[in-house]
Write an enzyme that holds these catalytic residues in place. Structure first.
Site, PDB file in Angstrom:
ATOM      1  N   CYS A  46      36.550 -56.803 -66.392  1.00  0.00           N
ATOM      2  CA  CYS A  46      36.931 -57.877 -65.458  1.00  0.00           C
ATOM      3  C   CYS A  46      37.251 -59.168 -66.218  1.00  0.00           C
ATOM      4  O   CYS A  46      36.759 -59.405 -67.319  1.00  0.00           O
ATOM      5  CB  CYS A  46      35.783 -58.104 -64.484  1.00  0.00           C
ATOM      6  SG  CYS A  46      36.060 -59.421 -63.306  1.00  0.00           S
ATOM      7  N   SER A  48      36.215 -62.138 -65.806  1.00  0.00           N
ATOM      8  CA  SER A  48      35.082 -63.025 -66.091  1.00  0.00           C
ATOM      9  C   SER A  48      34.480 -62.720 -67.465  1.00  0.00           C
ATOM     10  O   SER A  48      34.071 -63.626 -68.187  1.00  0.00           O
ATOM     11  CB  SER A  48      34.005 -62.896 -65.017  1.00  0.00           C
ATOM     12  OG  SER A  48      34.560 -63.183 -63.763  1.00  0.00           O
ATOM     13  N   HIS A  51      36.540 -64.479 -70.050  1.00  0.00           N
ATOM     14  CA  HIS A  51      36.212 -65.904 -70.151  1.00  0.00           C
ATOM     15  C   HIS A  51      35.081 -66.113 -71.164  1.00  0.00           C
ATOM     16  O   HIS A  51      35.087 -67.057 -71.946  1.00  0.00           O
ATOM     17  CB  HIS A  51      35.746 -66.462 -68.802  1.00  0.00           C
ATOM     18  CG  HIS A  51      36.833 -66.682 -67.797  1.00  0.00           C
ATOM     19  ND1 HIS A  51      37.830 -67.603 -67.969  1.00  0.00           N
ATOM     20  CD2 HIS A  51      37.063 -66.112 -66.594  1.00  0.00           C
ATOM     21  CE1 HIS A  51      38.637 -67.594 -66.912  1.00  0.00           C
ATOM     22  NE2 HIS A  51      38.202 -66.681 -66.071  1.00  0.00           N
ATOM     23  N   HIS A  67      29.928 -56.441 -65.733  1.00  0.00           N
ATOM     24  CA  HIS A  67      29.162 -56.760 -64.521  1.00  0.00           C
ATOM     25  C   HIS A  67      29.672 -55.987 -63.319  1.00  0.00           C
ATOM     26  O   HIS A  67      29.257 -56.220 -62.199  1.00  0.00           O
ATOM     27  CB  HIS A  67      29.232 -58.267 -64.241  1.00  0.00           C
ATOM     28  CG  HIS A  67      30.631 -58.733 -64.038  1.00  0.00           C
ATOM     29  ND1 HIS A  67      31.476 -58.991 -65.087  1.00  0.00           N
ATOM     30  CD2 HIS A  67      31.355 -58.917 -62.921  1.00  0.00           C
ATOM     31  CE1 HIS A  67      32.667 -59.334 -64.619  1.00  0.00           C
ATOM     32  NE2 HIS A  67      32.625 -59.291 -63.312  1.00  0.00           N
ATOM     33  N   CYS A 173      32.884 -55.748 -57.847  1.00  0.00           N
ATOM     34  CA  CYS A 173      33.430 -57.071 -58.186  1.00  0.00           C
ATOM     35  C   CYS A 173      34.832 -57.255 -57.639  1.00  0.00           C
ATOM     36  O   CYS A 173      35.005 -57.801 -56.561  1.00  0.00           O
ATOM     37  CB  CYS A 173      33.368 -57.354 -59.681  1.00  0.00           C
ATOM     38  SG  CYS A 173      33.800 -59.079 -60.035  1.00  0.00           S
TER      39      CYS A 173
HETATM   40  N1  APR Z   1      52.022 -68.684 -60.543  1.00  0.00           N
HETATM   41  C1  APR Z   1      51.877 -67.442 -60.025  1.00  0.00           C
HETATM   42  N2  APR Z   1      51.172 -66.457 -60.630  1.00  0.00           N
HETATM   43  C2  APR Z   1      50.622 -66.729 -61.823  1.00  0.00           C
HETATM   44  C3  APR Z   1      50.736 -68.001 -62.441  1.00  0.00           C
HETATM   45  C4  APR Z   1      51.489 -69.006 -61.742  1.00  0.00           C
HETATM   46  N3  APR Z   1      51.655 -70.221 -62.229  1.00  0.00           N
HETATM   47  N4  APR Z   1      50.053 -67.966 -63.606  1.00  0.00           N
HETATM   48  C5  APR Z   1      49.540 -66.732 -63.714  1.00  0.00           C
HETATM   49  N5  APR Z   1      49.866 -65.980 -62.655  1.00  0.00           N
HETATM   50  C6  APR Z   1      49.492 -64.591 -62.348  1.00  0.00           C
HETATM   51  C7  APR Z   1      49.449 -63.653 -63.554  1.00  0.00           C
HETATM   52  O1  APR Z   1      50.720 -63.123 -63.863  1.00  0.00           O
HETATM   53  C8  APR Z   1      48.471 -62.561 -63.055  1.00  0.00           C
HETATM   54  O2  APR Z   1      49.164 -61.503 -62.403  1.00  0.00           O
HETATM   55  O3  APR Z   1      48.166 -64.590 -61.855  1.00  0.00           O
HETATM   56  C9  APR Z   1      47.584 -63.292 -62.038  1.00  0.00           C
HETATM   57  C10 APR Z   1      46.121 -63.464 -62.514  1.00  0.00           C
HETATM   58  O4  APR Z   1      45.547 -62.200 -62.617  1.00  0.00           O
HETATM   59  P1  APR Z   1      44.446 -61.754 -63.729  1.00  0.00           P
HETATM   60  O5  APR Z   1      44.651 -62.533 -64.971  1.00  0.00           O
HETATM   61  O6  APR Z   1      44.477 -60.259 -63.741  1.00  0.00           O
HETATM   62  O7  APR Z   1      43.066 -62.274 -63.100  1.00  0.00           O
HETATM   63  P2  APR Z   1      42.098 -61.587 -62.025  1.00  0.00           P
HETATM   64  O8  APR Z   1      41.151 -60.637 -62.702  1.00  0.00           O
HETATM   65  O9  APR Z   1      42.891 -61.093 -60.859  1.00  0.00           O
HETATM   66  O10 APR Z   1      41.233 -62.859 -61.592  1.00  0.00           O
HETATM   67  C11 APR Z   1      41.833 -63.984 -60.966  1.00  0.00           C
HETATM   68  O11 APR Z   1      39.826 -64.655 -59.813  1.00  0.00           O
HETATM   69  O12 APR Z   1      37.596 -64.012 -59.839  1.00  0.00           O
HETATM   70  C12 APR Z   1      38.534 -64.873 -60.370  1.00  0.00           C
HETATM   71  O13 APR Z   1      37.649 -65.281 -62.611  1.00  0.00           O
HETATM   72  C13 APR Z   1      38.717 -64.719 -61.866  1.00  0.00           C
HETATM   73  O14 APR Z   1      39.735 -66.868 -61.958  1.00  0.00           O
HETATM   74  C14 APR Z   1      39.997 -65.473 -62.022  1.00  0.00           C
HETATM   75  C15 APR Z   1      40.795 -65.072 -60.750  1.00  0.00           C
HETATM   76 ZN    ZN Z   2      34.153 -59.652 -62.047  1.00  0.00          ZN
END
Ligand code: APR
Ligand code: ZN
Length: 370
Positions: A46, A48, A51, A67, A173
């Site tokens: 995940c 997190s 991070h 987690h 999660c």
């Molecule tokens: N505009 C639109 N989409 C965007 C942008 C933007 N400016 N910047 C990034 N993205 C998209 C990425 O291409 C990606 O598909 O946002 C998505 C983020 O997904 P992940 O990195 O896979 O993150 P994810 O595990 O889904 O978590 C998202 O939720 O629980 C929280 O800690 C977690 O803050 C995180 C968020």
């Molecule tokens: Zn998580």
């Protein structure tokens, strides 16, 4: 027979500057009063965790990473009444105190006494030790990337054994958070229009839950064409590449703004865009977690004038004992396709590769299978 301390293989992070983990053998104590030991069968990789590995969030070290877990009860401690050896369980990482006013009123996610963020069980201790007998810390009180874990009984939720372990792990999660954001936080009704900004693991779960709730249209926003194609498979009816004129494009598709919009990235700019995507009287739900100490700029006068509601979502407002079995049932009924979120299954010793893929923006979810 009384359970013994056992050796377990786990992905451990000791503060390596390149964010690498090491598969090590640790010692895991038997479950204490009210606790269970779980043989982990699947653990999700995940955002997190990333991070932490990339030094953005500080946790006690050495950390047993992960987690997001599902597995089988292997041993129960004294006083355990609701679980038995052999039960299939999903693990909840937010471990509320079970006693305060918030817990008593059915809002465990609002509990101020949970110590999960400090990598401690609710009694402030850990069951783990490393080679020199000093404590090791399960990330978010789970430490899912390990052959076995010990958690409080209330944090191991029994589900239907027909749910595959990889799917079950995500219920703990990403899939659970997405489902909860729609059902508990957004309280989305059939026929409402919805926008999801960010189509990663969490955003895709939100889209799948919106389809389950009967929302329409469901507009997915991302900067990656590949993620938008996945969003369509998860149930998005429209896709939009993110940008500055997002409000106008959403207004066109929804006829004046969405009833409900979700931010699932954790970027200040996209969080600030959210009120501009919803119609007067609509709701905006913040699911993504922004960096520490970066406040938002939002036009308060406009917000009040338009009567919009902004909602913070912590763990999707989940009540795990109620919601995990519901999500499992929706999966088995074919109406909440959690398996569509899994891009790859891996071994424990491939976890660093999975984090690298995540850093490159590839893969929605890698799941370790044991
Ligand atoms: N505009 C639109 N989409 C965007 C942008 C933007 N400016 N910047 C990034 N993205 C998209 C990425 O291409 C990606 O598909 O946002 C998505 C983020 O997904 P992940 O990195 O896979 O993150 P994810 O595990 O889904 O978590 C998202 O939720 O629980 C929280 O800690 C977690 O803050 C995180 C968020
Ligand atoms: Zn998580």
């Amino acid at each position: 027979m009384q359970a013994q301390t056992i050796d377990v293989r786990a992905a451990v992070y000791r503060g390596d500057a390149d964010g690498r983990t090491e598969v090590e053998t640790l010692r895991l104590d038997p479950p204490w009063q009210g606790e269970v030991r779980v043989r982990v069968r699947a653990a999700g990789v995940c955002g997190s965790d990333r991070h932490v590995l990339d030094g953005e969030w500080q946790v006690p070290l050495p950390a047993v990473m992960g987690h997001e877990a599902a597995g089988v009860i292997e041993a129960v401690g004294p006083g355990v009444t609701h679980l038995a050896v052999g039960d299939h369980v999903v693990i909840a990482w937010h471990q509320a105190c079970q006693r305060c006013g918030e817990c008593a009123s059915g809002k465990p996610w609002a509990c101020r006494y949970a110590q999960s963020n400090d990598s401690l069980l609710p009694d402030g201790t850990t069951r783990w030790t490393d080679r020199d007998r000093s404590a090791a810390y399960p990330y978010l009180a789970v430490g899912a990337m390990s052959e076995y874990i010990v958690v409080p009984e209330f944090a191991a939720i029994r589900i239907d054994s027909r749910v595959p372990f990889a799917v079950a792990s995500l219920i703990g999660c990403s899939a659970g958070t997405g489902y909860g954001a729609v059902v508990n936080n957004g309280k989305v009704l059939a026929g409402e229009s919805a926008v999801v900004v960010g189509a990663g693991g969490v955003g895709l779960s939100i889209i799948a839950a919106l389809r389950l709730a009967g929302a329409t249209p469901i507009v997915a926003v991302d900067i990656s064409e590949q993620k938008l194609a996945e969003a369509e498979r998860a149930g998005a009816t429209h896709t939009v590449i993110g940008g500055t004129d997002l409000g106008d494009r959403i207004s066109e598709i929804t006829g004046g703004g969405a009833d409900v919009a979700f931010e699932a990235i954790g970027r200040v700019q996209t969080m600030e865009q959210l009120p501009g995507l919803i119609r007067p009287g609509g709701r905006g739900v913040f699911v993504g977690l922004p960096p520490e100490d970066q406040p938002l700029m939002i036009d308060g006068l406009q917000l009040a004038y338009d009567g919009k509601t902004l909602i913070g979502s912590n763990y999707g407002g989940l009540v795990p004992a109620r919601d995990f079995p519901r999500i499992a049932r929706a999966y088995l009924a074919g109406s909440f396709p959690v398996d569509a979120l899994i891009s790859t299954t891996i071994r424990l010793d491939q976890v660093d590769d999975a984090f690298d893929a995540m850093r490159r923006g590839e893969r929605t979810r890698s799941v370790i299978v044991f």
